[in-house]
Write a protein that holds these residues in place. Structure first.
Motif, PDB file in Angstrom:
ATOM      1  N   ILE A   1      39.308  42.116  41.774  1.00  0.00           N
ATOM      2  CA  ILE A   1      39.034  43.547  41.619  1.00  0.00           C
ATOM      3  C   ILE A   1      37.874  43.966  42.516  1.00  0.00           C
ATOM      4  O   ILE A   1      37.930  44.995  43.207  1.00  0.00           O
ATOM      5  N   ARG A   2      36.823  43.164  42.537  1.00  0.00           N
ATOM      6  CA  ARG A   2      35.653  43.513  43.337  1.00  0.00           C
ATOM      7  C   ARG A   2      35.954  43.479  44.828  1.00  0.00           C
ATOM      8  O   ARG A   2      35.493  44.347  45.585  1.00  0.00           O
ATOM      9  N   GLU A   3      36.743  42.511  45.252  1.00  0.00           N
ATOM     10  CA  GLU A   3      37.085  42.474  46.672  1.00  0.00           C
ATOM     11  C   GLU A   3      38.026  43.616  47.032  1.00  0.00           C
ATOM     12  O   GLU A   3      37.992  44.121  48.163  1.00  0.00           O
ATOM     13  N   ALA A   4      38.860  44.056  46.099  1.00  0.00           N
ATOM     14  CA  ALA A   4      39.695  45.227  46.355  1.00  0.00           C
ATOM     15  C   ALA A   4      38.820  46.467  46.574  1.00  0.00           C
ATOM     16  O   ALA A   4      39.134  47.319  47.419  1.00  0.00           O
ATOM     17  N   PHE A   5      37.732  46.593  45.822  1.00  0.00           N
ATOM     18  CA  PHE A   5      36.796  47.702  46.044  1.00  0.00           C
ATOM     19  C   PHE A   5      36.140  47.593  47.421  1.00  0.00           C
ATOM     20  O   PHE A   5      35.913  48.607  48.097  1.00  0.00           O
ATOM     21  N   VAL A   6      35.832  46.378  47.858  1.00  0.00           N
ATOM     22  CA  VAL A   6      35.296  46.182  49.205  1.00  0.00           C
ATOM     23  C   VAL A   6      36.260  46.749  50.241  1.00  0.00           C
ATOM     24  O   VAL A   6      35.857  47.455  51.172  1.00  0.00           O
ATOM     25  N   LYS A   7      37.562  46.456  50.059  1.00  0.00           N
ATOM     26  CA  LYS A   7      38.570  46.929  51.007  1.00  0.00           C
ATOM     27  C   LYS A   7      38.655  48.464  50.980  1.00  0.00           C
ATOM     28  O   LYS A   7      38.744  49.106  52.025  1.00  0.00           O
ATOM     29  N   MET A   8      38.646  49.045  49.781  1.00  0.00           N
ATOM     30  CA  MET A   8      38.807  50.495  49.673  1.00  0.00           C
ATOM     31  C   MET A   8      37.606  51.249  50.257  1.00  0.00           C
ATOM     32  O   MET A   8      37.761  52.281  50.914  1.00  0.00           O
TER      33      MET A   8
END
Length: 251
Positions: free
Chosen positions: A163-170
């Protein structure tokens, strides 16, 4: 009212596929992508090419272009962008890949309406997740994880990481601050942010899904609510000799 709002939500297709060891579609890559591919370790190439092929096909469909004509650009290991498009201009997209050779997996999503980020992680039994969580996650996460069994703790660790890495991408952020500062309330239905992101975002859609047969955690975040069509078809492919076409000669 809720039904009307649901009808207005965009449906995005989150496509997940096994990496193709044959490197099918590499002819659609740009010169820069070919240079990057040629310098990669052989085992990392299938997931990279599969992800770029999927992304180019999805963006090409949206933009009315052949996959090889989509003007993707990337500086170093930074975010992939569409040349001539600003970050707040659709189409929005995200890519993730994991594993190597026969075990690689790639994922792609494209949105017409909202910034979006995805991440996939396989639950690696070798990773010392307790050590990483203690050093990288918020203290309150470590307190919770440290009291869990190894099996449940590992699952929660990789869920939070994805989830946290998905926020990095977004948000086009840096990984370490997001691992430390993104706080997620997983007890809420659906899950929600418990505190603003490092860039000040207070609300976001959070989605995650586990594929047990591949020990794969899939996470998606979006700035606005979207409906998700999970197109997950991970068919193992036969290993073949490295079929790289445009090799870079060593100096």
């Amino acid at each position: 009212m809720a039904d009307e709002q649901d009808k207005l939500r965009e449906t995005v297709t989150l496509k997940v596929r096994a990496a193709d060891p044959a490197l099918s579609g590499q002819e659609d890559l740009s010169a820069t992508e070919h240079e990057r591919l040629a310098r990669m370790h052989e085992g990392a190439r299938p997931a990279f090419v599969t992800a770029r092929r999927m992304l180019r096909a999805s963006l090409g469909e949206y933009m009315g272009l052949l996959p090889g004509a989509v003007p993707l650009t990337q500086e170093g290991a930074g975010r992939v962008r569409i040349e001539g498009f600003s970050d707040d201009e659709p189409p929005f997209f995200s890519v993730s890949h994991t594993g190597a050779a026969e075990e690689g997996i790639s994922a792609v999503v494209v949105s017409e309406t909202t910034p979006i980020g995805i991440d996939i992680q396989q639950l690696d039994p070798v990773v010392d997740w307790r050590r990483v969580a203690e050093r990288r996650f918020p203290p309150e996460d470590w307190v919770l994880l440290s009291n869990m069994s190894n099996e449940i703790g590992r699952m929660l660790f990789f869920t939070l990481w994805s989830i946290r890495e998905a926020f990095v991408k977004m948000e086009d952020g840096k990984l370490m601050p997001y691992l430390r500062n993104i706080q997620v309330d997983l007890t809420a239905r659906p899950p929600k942010l418990a505190a603003p992101t490092p860039k000040g975002r207070e609300n976001a859609m959070i989605y995650f899904h586990f594929v047990p047969e591949h020990q794969l955690m899939i996470a998606l975040v979006a700035s606005e609510n979207v409906a998700i069509d999970l197109d997950c078809d991970i068919q193992p492919m036969e290993r073949r000799p490295d079929p790289l076409k445009n090799k870079v000669e060593s100096a």
